[in-house]
Design an enzyme around this catalytic site. Sequence first.
Site, PDB file in Angstrom:
ATOM      1  N   TYR A 146       3.334  -1.865   9.660  1.00 39.18           N
ATOM      2  CA  TYR A 146       2.151  -0.620   9.744  1.00 39.18           C
ATOM      3  C   TYR A 146       2.821   0.725   9.567  1.00 39.18           C
ATOM      4  O   TYR A 146       2.211   1.586   8.818  1.00 39.18           O
ATOM      5  CB  TYR A 146       1.565  -0.704  11.020  1.00 39.18           C
ATOM      6  CG  TYR A 146       0.129  -0.026  11.271  1.00 39.18           C
ATOM      7  CD1 TYR A 146      -0.737  -0.092  10.534  1.00 39.18           C
ATOM      8  CD2 TYR A 146       0.424   1.094  11.845  1.00 39.18           C
ATOM      9  CE1 TYR A 146      -2.031   0.349  10.388  1.00 39.18           C
ATOM     10  CE2 TYR A 146      -0.963   2.054  12.100  1.00 39.18           C
ATOM     11  CZ  TYR A 146      -2.016   1.412  11.372  1.00 39.18           C
ATOM     12  OH  TYR A 146      -3.159   2.531  11.607  1.00 39.18           O
ATOM     13  N   LYS A 150       1.896   3.424   6.495  1.00 38.99           N
ATOM     14  CA  LYS A 150       1.385   4.870   6.682  1.00 38.99           C
ATOM     15  C   LYS A 150       2.325   6.064   6.580  1.00 38.99           C
ATOM     16  O   LYS A 150       1.944   6.917   6.027  1.00 38.99           O
ATOM     17  CB  LYS A 150       0.961   4.839   8.361  1.00 38.99           C
ATOM     18  CG  LYS A 150      -0.255   3.791   8.656  1.00 38.99           C
ATOM     19  CD  LYS A 150      -1.426   4.109   7.707  1.00 38.99           C
ATOM     20  CE  LYS A 150      -2.705   3.328   8.179  1.00 38.99           C
ATOM     21  NZ  LYS A 150      -3.802   3.548   7.264  1.00 38.99           N
TER      22      LYS A 150
END
Length: 241
Positions: A146, A150
């Site tokens: 994750y 990002k």
Amino acid sequence: MEFNGKSVIVTGAGKGIGYATAKMLAARGADVIALSRSASDLESLAGEIGCRTVAVDLADAAATRRAALEALPADLLVNCAGTTALDPFLDVTAETFDMIYAVNTRAPMIVAQEYARDRVAKGLPGAIVNVSSMASFFGIPDHAAYCASKGGLDALTRVMANELGRHGIRVNAVNPTVTLTPMAVKAWSDPAKAGGMLARIPVGHFADPDEVAEVILFLLTDRASMMNGVAMPVDGGFMVT
């Protein structure tokens, strides 16, 4: 009604920040084109705000491009769809990493490409907001894929801002702290884990989806006309502690 006459694509509109953003845009006059994987979520949203909907699995690159083209034309774009999985770094599989990157980083690129190509071909300005995360700035345990996705989205935002800004299309990111969405509940349901994060937020609470949506809408407007290439924390002061 500052968005009267404006059409806005919102990905991930079925839940969480995307849902809040779509509702807020519609309440302020926008015609929303909502993209989400869940047809039932889209049906419910359309019943609330009367938006146009496109069901798509954003992990599928070809389907994402078809959905982006179907959603056009649009004046503005919010790339909000995202997903996560919780794995210690040593346990992250290539399959999990690829899936998270496909949804969180590759899909925003594809949708933005088609949106921007249409605007540039017509000689029209525009604005894109990519919904990133404070996870792009920090190494959060169990969030390797994750955080990487990002961080990649923030880097992509900067390149887009540099290239597309020359065509009158501004591109910015918002980077929320933990926001009380279904995905956040999944990631932060452990009180011991959440407590440490919450203690670092000076305002004393996690974000509400509407608090993030307000910043997204601001970045879409001409009031933010000199903001381009920004990764804006929406974190209650987490980054200053």
